[in-house]
Design a protein around this motif. Sequence first.
Motif, PDB file in Angstrom:
ATOM      1  N   TYR B  19      36.731   4.728 -10.912  1.00  0.00           N
ATOM      2  CA  TYR B  19      35.618   5.865 -11.036  1.00  0.00           C
ATOM      3  C   TYR B  19      35.671   6.610  -9.808  1.00  0.00           C
ATOM      4  CZ  TYR B  19      30.837   7.445 -12.201  1.00  0.00           C
ATOM      5  OH  TYR B  19      30.074   8.803 -12.538  1.00  0.00           O
ATOM      6  N   GLU B  20      36.090   5.838  -8.645  1.00  0.00           N
ATOM      7  CA  GLU B  20      35.748   6.897  -7.797  1.00  0.00           C
ATOM      8  C   GLU B  20      37.138   7.872  -7.417  1.00  0.00           C
ATOM      9  OE1 GLU B  20      33.123   3.799  -5.219  1.00  0.00           O
ATOM     10  OE2 GLU B  20      35.604   3.132  -5.256  1.00  0.00           O
ATOM     11  N   ILE B  21      38.406   7.342  -7.666  1.00  0.00           N
ATOM     12  CA  ILE B  21      39.541   8.190  -8.131  1.00  0.00           C
ATOM     13  C   ILE B  21      39.190  10.127  -8.472  1.00  0.00           C
ATOM     14  CG2 ILE B  21      42.023   8.344  -8.898  1.00  0.00           C
ATOM     15  CD1 ILE B  21      42.393   5.642  -7.504  1.00  0.00           C
ATOM     16  N   ILE B  54      49.391  -2.402  -5.770  1.00  0.00           N
ATOM     17  CA  ILE B  54      48.404  -2.450  -5.499  1.00  0.00           C
ATOM     18  C   ILE B  54      47.747  -3.594  -6.000  1.00  0.00           C
ATOM     19  CG2 ILE B  54      48.063  -0.203  -5.766  1.00  0.00           C
ATOM     20  CD1 ILE B  54      46.402  -0.251  -7.950  1.00  0.00           C
ATOM     21  N   GLU B  55      46.253  -4.076  -5.297  1.00  0.00           N
ATOM     22  CA  GLU B  55      46.159  -5.221  -6.234  1.00  0.00           C
ATOM     23  C   GLU B  55      44.007  -5.002  -6.298  1.00  0.00           C
ATOM     24  OE1 GLU B  55      47.025  -8.134  -3.425  1.00  0.00           O
ATOM     25  OE2 GLU B  55      46.200  -7.333  -1.232  1.00  0.00           O
ATOM     26  N   CYS B  56      43.418  -5.743  -6.601  1.00  0.00           N
ATOM     27  CA  CYS B  56      42.168  -5.986  -7.075  1.00  0.00           C
ATOM     28  C   CYS B  56      41.330  -7.058  -7.133  1.00  0.00           C
ATOM     29  CB  CYS B  56      42.411  -4.754  -9.028  1.00  0.00           C
ATOM     30  SG  CYS B  56      42.335  -5.452  -9.947  1.00  0.00           S
ATOM     31  N   ARG B  57      40.147  -6.852  -6.635  1.00  0.00           N
ATOM     32  CA  ARG B  57      39.278  -7.159  -6.273  1.00  0.00           C
ATOM     33  C   ARG B  57      38.010  -7.149  -7.406  1.00  0.00           C
ATOM     34  NH1 ARG B  57      38.582  -4.907  -1.737  1.00  0.00           N
ATOM     35  NH2 ARG B  57      36.114  -3.940  -1.271  1.00  0.00           N
ATOM     36  N   GLN B  58      37.913  -8.148  -7.882  1.00  0.00           N
ATOM     37  CA  GLN B  58      36.247  -7.669  -8.553  1.00  0.00           C
ATOM     38  C   GLN B  58      35.119  -8.227  -8.094  1.00  0.00           C
ATOM     39  OE1 GLN B  58      38.776  -8.543 -12.530  1.00  0.00           O
ATOM     40  NE2 GLN B  58      37.302  -8.175 -13.648  1.00  0.00           N
ATOM     41  N   GLU B  59      34.037  -7.121  -8.373  1.00  0.00           N
ATOM     42  CA  GLU B  59      33.480  -6.904  -7.929  1.00  0.00           C
ATOM     43  C   GLU B  59      31.740  -6.807  -9.128  1.00  0.00           C
ATOM     44  OE1 GLU B  59      30.731  -4.710  -5.097  1.00  0.00           O
ATOM     45  OE2 GLU B  59      32.221  -5.652  -3.811  1.00  0.00           O
ATOM     46  N   ARG B  64      26.550  -3.847 -16.441  1.00  0.00           N
ATOM     47  CA  ARG B  64      27.768  -2.984 -15.780  1.00  0.00           C
ATOM     48  C   ARG B  64      28.978  -3.120 -15.593  1.00  0.00           C
ATOM     49  NH1 ARG B  64      25.895   1.327 -11.845  1.00  0.00           N
ATOM     50  NH2 ARG B  64      23.960   2.133 -13.233  1.00  0.00           N
ATOM     51  N   PRO B  65      30.362  -2.615 -16.189  1.00  0.00           N
ATOM     52  CA  PRO B  65      31.608  -3.155 -16.550  1.00  0.00           C
ATOM     53  C   PRO B  65      31.527  -3.516 -15.144  1.00  0.00           C
ATOM     54  CG  PRO B  65      31.236  -1.481 -17.595  1.00  0.00           C
ATOM     55  CD  PRO B  65      29.771  -1.610 -16.663  1.00  0.00           C
TER      56      PRO B  65
END
Lengths: 171, 171
Positions: B19-21, B54-59, B64-65
């Motif tokens: 979303y930010e990108i 890249i790697e992703c951490r979930q919050e 909200r998703p």
Amino acid sequence: MDIRTLCLGILALGDATGYEIKKMVAEGSFSFFSEASYGSIYPALTKLTTEGLIECRQESQSNRPDKKIYSLTEAGRAALEDSLAKDPRPDKNRSEFLASLLFAEAVAPERINSLVQDRITSHKRQIDALKLMRAEEDSPVGQFVLDYGIQVQQAAYDFLIANKGRIVTKL
Amino acid sequence: MDIRTLCLGILALGDATGYEIKKMVAEGSFSFFSEASYGSIYPALTKLTTEGLIECRQESQSNRPDKKIYSLTEAGRAALEDSLAKDPRPDKNRSEFLASLLFAEAVAPERINSLVQDRITSHKRQIDALKLMRAEEDSPVGQFVLDYGIQVQQAAYDFLIANKGRIVTKL
DNA sequence: AATTACATGTAATCCGTTACATGATTGA
DNA sequence: TCAATCATGTAACGGATTACATGTAATT
């Protein structure tokens, strides 16, 4: 600008073959602000012909495919007028150079130097090429468009010369 | 610049969500020289993750998703460096405005006036928007890129003011 | 001898946008 | 109350490039 309008517009300036249209967008005065390949031009020309917006007369040539010279019809002229009545969409300025600068700072700052130096060279080349075209352009609006391009390129060039010190590595 | 490199580069500047990108390329400093939609960003992010770049951490968020915050891995940093080592391709400057000027002369010369006038307005708006971003930009290279954009837009604006008399209809 | 220019055209493929799907929260 | 912001994701569709296919003539 879709490929159809581009073809219509170029044919409004004078009859041309698909080959010539491609040359104009790849090398001529149009190259500064548009682009298109055979794979899109030839099919577009065929379709526009079946729609009656352009028509084509064939010129036989020995040992070469027939030259197909297209010209705008009245219907085509009207269609072009309709397109031009709409407001042009904002320019698209895609620059790998500017993106590279930002990203290089993060991962390879030492690369910024050569990036800027090469860019200065390429602006210079572009300016020279545009000035050559300008000298051979007859139409006032054509000259205007080329002058616009020259001014923009010159401003970019001047900016880099004057400001490169802000980001290149000090020796 | 392909979408992959764009994502890698943006993540090199700091962690971000899809979303930010999207916001950066649509509204932020990147909007001047790039563009991309959700339909290309999200799939690219997924693919880059499976490739380990890249790697992703979930919050977790209520109602909200989950926010998926991506960050560059070492492999991703190396891949980005490889991309940046290649010479950036020449800019693409697509301008419906310039094409419209040329074509309008051929089919509707009385349209040129409003085309130029609107363009002057839009350059002014662009310059103001860029100056606002400039004021909020912290990185020197970011400021440099924005200043480059401002100079180019300003040159176009100045050119039109000084030269519109060459092509607009005399009253 | 090799490359560029001339001249047209199609098919496979890639890439990306648009529209759809979902849904709460905040500000005007 | 209505629009915008936040947040992710997929599927259909469109558009354009790349590579292929064919072949001569002129230039380097």
